[in-house]
Design a protein around this motif. Structure first.
Motif, PDB file in Angstrom:
ATOM      1  N   THR A 151     -13.603  18.353  -3.311  1.00  0.00           N
ATOM      2  CA  THR A 151     -14.789  19.062  -3.818  1.00  0.00           C
ATOM      3  C   THR A 151     -15.531  19.819  -2.716  1.00  0.00           C
ATOM      4  O   THR A 151     -16.501  20.517  -2.993  1.00  0.00           O
ATOM      5  CB  THR A 151     -15.759  18.056  -4.475  1.00  0.00           C
ATOM      6  N   HIS A 152     -15.053  19.676  -1.473  1.00  0.00           N
ATOM      7  CA  HIS A 152     -15.702  20.373  -0.361  1.00  0.00           C
ATOM      8  C   HIS A 152     -15.551  21.887  -0.561  1.00  0.00           C
ATOM      9  O   HIS A 152     -14.535  22.368  -1.068  1.00  0.00           O
ATOM     10  CB  HIS A 152     -15.060  19.948   0.962  1.00  0.00           C
ATOM     11  N   TRP A 153     -16.532  22.648  -0.101  1.00  0.00           N
ATOM     12  CA  TRP A 153     -16.511  24.101  -0.350  1.00  0.00           C
ATOM     13  C   TRP A 153     -15.315  24.773   0.313  1.00  0.00           C
ATOM     14  O   TRP A 153     -14.821  25.807  -0.157  1.00  0.00           O
ATOM     15  CB  TRP A 153     -17.817  24.741   0.126  1.00  0.00           C
ATOM     16  N   LYS A 154     -14.802  24.195   1.398  1.00  0.00           N
ATOM     17  CA  LYS A 154     -13.645  24.807   2.052  1.00  0.00           C
ATOM     18  C   LYS A 154     -12.375  24.704   1.204  1.00  0.00           C
ATOM     19  O   LYS A 154     -11.405  25.412   1.436  1.00  0.00           O
ATOM     20  CB  LYS A 154     -13.399  24.133   3.409  1.00  0.00           C
ATOM     21  N   ALA A 155     -12.372  23.777   0.229  1.00  0.00           N
ATOM     22  CA  ALA A 155     -11.193  23.579  -0.612  1.00  0.00           C
ATOM     23  C   ALA A 155     -11.262  24.367  -1.903  1.00  0.00           C
ATOM     24  O   ALA A 155     -10.364  24.267  -2.750  1.00  0.00           O
ATOM     25  CB  ALA A 155     -11.032  22.085  -0.921  1.00  0.00           C
ATOM     26  N   ASN A 156     -12.303  25.173  -2.080  1.00  0.00           N
ATOM     27  CA  ASN A 156     -12.440  25.948  -3.319  1.00  0.00           C
ATOM     28  C   ASN A 156     -11.216  26.840  -3.550  1.00  0.00           C
ATOM     29  O   ASN A 156     -10.776  27.561  -2.657  1.00  0.00           O
ATOM     30  CB  ASN A 156     -13.699  26.829  -3.259  1.00  0.00           C
ATOM     31  N   PHE A 183      -4.498  20.851  -5.365  1.00  0.00           N
ATOM     32  CA  PHE A 183      -3.819  19.748  -4.668  1.00  0.00           C
ATOM     33  C   PHE A 183      -3.056  18.838  -5.624  1.00  0.00           C
ATOM     34  O   PHE A 183      -2.580  17.776  -5.222  1.00  0.00           O
ATOM     35  CB  PHE A 183      -4.858  18.897  -3.921  1.00  0.00           C
ATOM     36  N   GLN A 184      -2.913  19.260  -6.860  1.00  0.00           N
ATOM     37  CA  GLN A 184      -2.334  18.383  -7.885  1.00  0.00           C
ATOM     38  C   GLN A 184      -0.923  17.923  -7.512  1.00  0.00           C
ATOM     39  O   GLN A 184      -0.579  16.753  -7.652  1.00  0.00           O
ATOM     40  CB  GLN A 184      -2.318  19.120  -9.235  1.00  0.00           C
ATOM     41  N   LYS A 185      -0.105  18.860  -7.015  1.00  0.00           N
ATOM     42  CA  LYS A 185       1.282  18.499  -6.700  1.00  0.00           C
ATOM     43  C   LYS A 185       1.367  17.622  -5.447  1.00  0.00           C
ATOM     44  O   LYS A 185       2.254  16.775  -5.326  1.00  0.00           O
ATOM     45  CB  LYS A 185       2.119  19.761  -6.513  1.00  0.00           C
ATOM     46  N   ILE A 186       0.427  17.840  -4.508  1.00  0.00           N
ATOM     47  CA  ILE A 186       0.437  17.031  -3.286  1.00  0.00           C
ATOM     48  C   ILE A 186       0.151  15.569  -3.606  1.00  0.00           C
ATOM     49  O   ILE A 186       0.778  14.656  -3.063  1.00  0.00           O
ATOM     50  CB  ILE A 186      -0.595  17.567  -2.274  1.00  0.00           C
ATOM     51  N   PHE A 187      -0.799  15.330  -4.525  1.00  0.00           N
ATOM     52  CA  PHE A 187      -1.199  13.959  -4.830  1.00  0.00           C
ATOM     53  C   PHE A 187      -0.503  13.385  -6.054  1.00  0.00           C
ATOM     54  O   PHE A 187      -0.821  12.278  -6.487  1.00  0.00           O
ATOM     55  CB  PHE A 187      -2.728  13.891  -5.020  1.00  0.00           C
ATOM     56  N   HIS A 188       0.460  14.112  -6.592  1.00  0.00           N
ATOM     57  CA  HIS A 188       1.199  13.588  -7.743  1.00  0.00           C
ATOM     58  C   HIS A 188       1.968  12.336  -7.329  1.00  0.00           C
ATOM     59  O   HIS A 188       2.602  12.293  -6.265  1.00  0.00           O
ATOM     60  CB  HIS A 188       2.184  14.634  -8.269  1.00  0.00           C
ATOM     61  N   LYS A 189       1.923  11.315  -8.132  1.00  0.00           N
ATOM     62  CA  LYS A 189       2.624  10.071  -7.834  1.00  0.00           C
ATOM     63  C   LYS A 189       3.816   9.930  -8.770  1.00  0.00           C
ATOM     64  O   LYS A 189       3.651   9.598  -9.944  1.00  0.00           O
ATOM     65  CB  LYS A 189       1.675   8.881  -7.995  1.00  0.00           C
ATOM     66  N   MET A 248       0.812  -1.215   0.000  1.00  0.00           N
ATOM     67  CA  MET A 248       0.000   0.000   0.000  1.00  0.00           C
ATOM     68  C   MET A 248       0.849   1.270   0.000  1.00  0.00           C
ATOM     69  O   MET A 248       0.396   2.318  -0.480  1.00  0.00           O
ATOM     70  CB  MET A 248      -0.911   0.021   1.236  1.00  0.00           C
ATOM     71  N   ILE A 249       2.081   1.163   0.523  1.00  0.00           N
ATOM     72  CA  ILE A 249       2.913   2.356   0.692  1.00  0.00           C
ATOM     73  C   ILE A 249       3.205   3.000  -0.664  1.00  0.00           C
ATOM     74  O   ILE A 249       3.613   2.343  -1.615  1.00  0.00           O
ATOM     75  CB  ILE A 249       4.236   1.993   1.407  1.00  0.00           C
ATOM     76  N   GLY A 250       2.966   4.308  -0.717  1.00  0.00           N
ATOM     77  CA  GLY A 250       3.265   5.060  -1.936  1.00  0.00           C
ATOM     78  C   GLY A 250       2.170   5.067  -2.976  1.00  0.00           C
ATOM     79  O   GLY A 250       2.282   5.777  -3.988  1.00  0.00           O
ATOM     80  N   GLN A 251       1.092   4.319  -2.764  1.00  0.00           N
ATOM     81  CA  GLN A 251       0.026   4.242  -3.763  1.00  0.00           C
ATOM     82  C   GLN A 251      -0.984   5.372  -3.548  1.00  0.00           C
ATOM     83  O   GLN A 251      -2.153   5.150  -3.243  1.00  0.00           O
ATOM     84  CB  GLN A 251      -0.655   2.862  -3.683  1.00  0.00           C
ATOM     85  N   SER A 252      -0.525   6.593  -3.711  1.00  0.00           N
ATOM     86  CA  SER A 252      -1.362   7.766  -3.450  1.00  0.00           C
ATOM     87  C   SER A 252      -2.539   7.870  -4.407  1.00  0.00           C
ATOM     88  O   SER A 252      -3.535   8.544  -4.107  1.00  0.00           O
ATOM     89  CB  SER A 252      -0.510   9.040  -3.530  1.00  0.00           C
ATOM     90  N   ASP A 253      -2.447   7.199  -5.553  1.00  0.00           N
ATOM     91  CA  ASP A 253      -3.546   7.258  -6.513  1.00  0.00           C
ATOM     92  C   ASP A 253      -4.786   6.530  -5.986  1.00  0.00           C
ATOM     93  O   ASP A 253      -5.893   6.707  -6.518  1.00  0.00           O
ATOM     94  CB  ASP A 253      -3.119   6.641  -7.848  1.00  0.00           C
ATOM     95  N   CYS A 254      -4.619   5.741  -4.945  1.00  0.00           N
ATOM     96  CA  CYS A 254      -5.742   4.988  -4.387  1.00  0.00           C
ATOM     97  C   CYS A 254      -6.403   5.696  -3.207  1.00  0.00           C
ATOM     98  O   CYS A 254      -7.332   5.161  -2.606  1.00  0.00           O
ATOM     99  CB  CYS A 254      -5.275   3.594  -3.945  1.00  0.00           C
ATOM    100  N   LEU A 255      -5.916   6.864  -2.856  1.00  0.00           N
ATOM    101  CA  LEU A 255      -6.512   7.602  -1.755  1.00  0.00           C
ATOM    102  C   LEU A 255      -7.921   8.062  -2.123  1.00  0.00           C
ATOM    103  O   LEU A 255      -8.165   8.520  -3.242  1.00  0.00           O
ATOM    104  CB  LEU A 255      -5.659   8.827  -1.401  1.00  0.00           C
ATOM    105  N   ASP A 256      -8.840   7.929  -1.168  1.00  0.00           N
ATOM    106  CA  ASP A 256     -10.212   8.412  -1.368  1.00  0.00           C
ATOM    107  C   ASP A 256     -10.228   9.893  -1.025  1.00  0.00           C
ATOM    108  O   ASP A 256     -10.375  10.271   0.133  1.00  0.00           O
ATOM    109  CB  ASP A 256     -11.165   7.621  -0.462  1.00  0.00           C
ATOM    110  N   LYS A 257     -10.048  10.736  -2.049  1.00  0.00           N
ATOM    111  CA  LYS A 257      -9.846  12.162  -1.794  1.00  0.00           C
ATOM    112  C   LYS A 257     -10.882  13.056  -2.461  1.00  0.00           C
ATOM    113  O   LYS A 257     -10.893  14.277  -2.229  1.00  0.00           O
ATOM    114  CB  LYS A 257      -8.456  12.578  -2.291  1.00  0.00           C
TER     115      LYS A 257
END
Length: 360
Positions: A22-27, A31-37, A8-17
């Motif tokens: 899409t939450h209004w607080k994240a408008n 986050f593209q660079k944070i979740f880049h694999k 599982m380690i490093g498989q950031s593409d599988c995160l339920d994000k």
């Protein structure tokens, strides 16, 4: 799915994000660079799959263990001289581990292994030093000296050729005696910040300290033969500290939330006798003086300062001993309030038990 956590380690593409993004607080947030694999280079592991090599075969303790072999195998006293440098970290830890494995916490008789090291010690000099081990350092040491001290004796003094003035110079670094359990320390010079932090049983003499001395201390005895920094005894709940307050300004540095300053009870006849026996009590057994923490302040102080002078050739200690009847009046005793109450309650219980036993 994944069969193991390692897969599982490093498989950031599988995160339920999706819901979080899409939450209004994240408008407006990207986050593209944070979740880049990234794709790892060939042969580069993304989880711990290789045995780490700490280079333990190169550490100084291998030499210390070898030199101490007669003591370890037959209890034959050993005295050896060794050179130490600042890359030699945790000197004495592996040696003490061998002692603990063979003899348990009881260790060896006092001074069975006496190692004199010359140079600058790296971090954690004398950490977890066991009963029977005496580490004498001629030079200076970095932070965490005596961390977890477990019965050993540590002596640090400047080299005779050094130009420093010990009572004005740092000889050991910060956070000395962190979590020490038991043992003795004599430092000819000043300690950095947080001296004796979380000390729970060791006895130490030093010639000055930085800020936060005796922080969170729960046991043992600390003797400071010079000035201290601010916030002395913050969170101190046990043990006793003695400060040689030559300038009369110490109480300005004291954190009085949990402690009080007590007068040292002085028996003039004992003090007069001590003044004529300077230096003769270098090997005075400390156990009787440490057993009852409610009394014997003058005796305890004299014995510890005499040992300090004996082991370090301290000019400061010799000066104090040479003027003992006057010097003893300048010491301040710092006692945790609840610790004193607990000791008094214990004394009452013991007295009641003894009285009951005698009448029966």
């Amino acid at each position: 799915g994944f069969r193991t956590v390692a897969e599982m380690i490093g498989q950031s593409d599988c995160l339920d994000k999706d819901r979080a993004i899409t939450h209004w607080k994240a408008n407006g947030l990207d986050f593209q660079k944070i979740f880049h694999k990234p794709t790892p280079n060939e042969g580069v592991a993304i989880y711990n799959s290789e045995r780490q090599d700490h280079g333990l075969e190169k550490v100084l303790d291998n030499q210390l263990i070898q030199l101490s072999e007669p003591a370890l195998t037959a209890g034959t006293p050993v005295k050896q001289d060794v050179t130490i440098k600042n890359t030699d970290r945790s000197a004495g830890a592996m040696l003490s581990g061998v002692i603990a494995k063979q003899y348990g916490h009881v260790g060896l008789p006092e001074d069975t292994i006496w190692l004199t090291l010359t140079g600058t010690a790296g971090q954690s000099f004398g950490t977890w030093a066991a009963h029977g081990v005496t580490l004498e350092l001629i030079g200076e040491a970095n932070d965490y000296v005596g961390k977890g001290l477990s019965g050993g004796k540590l002596i640090v003094r400047p080299h005779p050729d050094s130009k420093i003035i010990p009572e004005e110079s740092i000889i050991v670094g910060n956070t000395v005696l962190y979590g020490a359990v038991t043992g003795e320390c004599y430092f000819r010079g000043i300690a950095g910040e947080r001296f004796a932090v979380r000390n729970s049983g060791a006895v130490a003499v030093v010639e000055g300290t930085g800020d936060h001395c005796c922080e969170y201390m729960t046991g043992g005895v600390a003797v400071i033969l010079g000035a201290t920094g601010r916030n002395f005894a913050a969170g101190m709940s046990g043990g006793i500290a003695y400060v040689y307050d030559e300038a009369g300004t110490f109480e300005n540095q004291l954190n009085k939330e949990l402690v009080e300053v007590e007068a040292i009870e002085i028996d003039p006849s004992i003090v007069a006798k001590q003044a004529t026996t300077n230096g003769s009590a270098a090997n005075h057994p400390l156990a009787p003086l440490l057993a009852d923490m409610r009394q014997q302040d003058a005796q305890r102080l004299h014995a510890l300062i005499t040992r300090h002078a004996h082991y370090t050739n301290s000019a400061k200690a010799q000066q104090i001993l040479g003027n003992w009847p006057n010097a003893i009046t300048k010491f301040k005793k710092i006692m945790p309030i609840e610790y004193r109450r607990a000791l008094n309650e214990l004394a009452k219980t013991q007295a009641t038990t003894e009285t009951s036993a005698s009448t029966n």
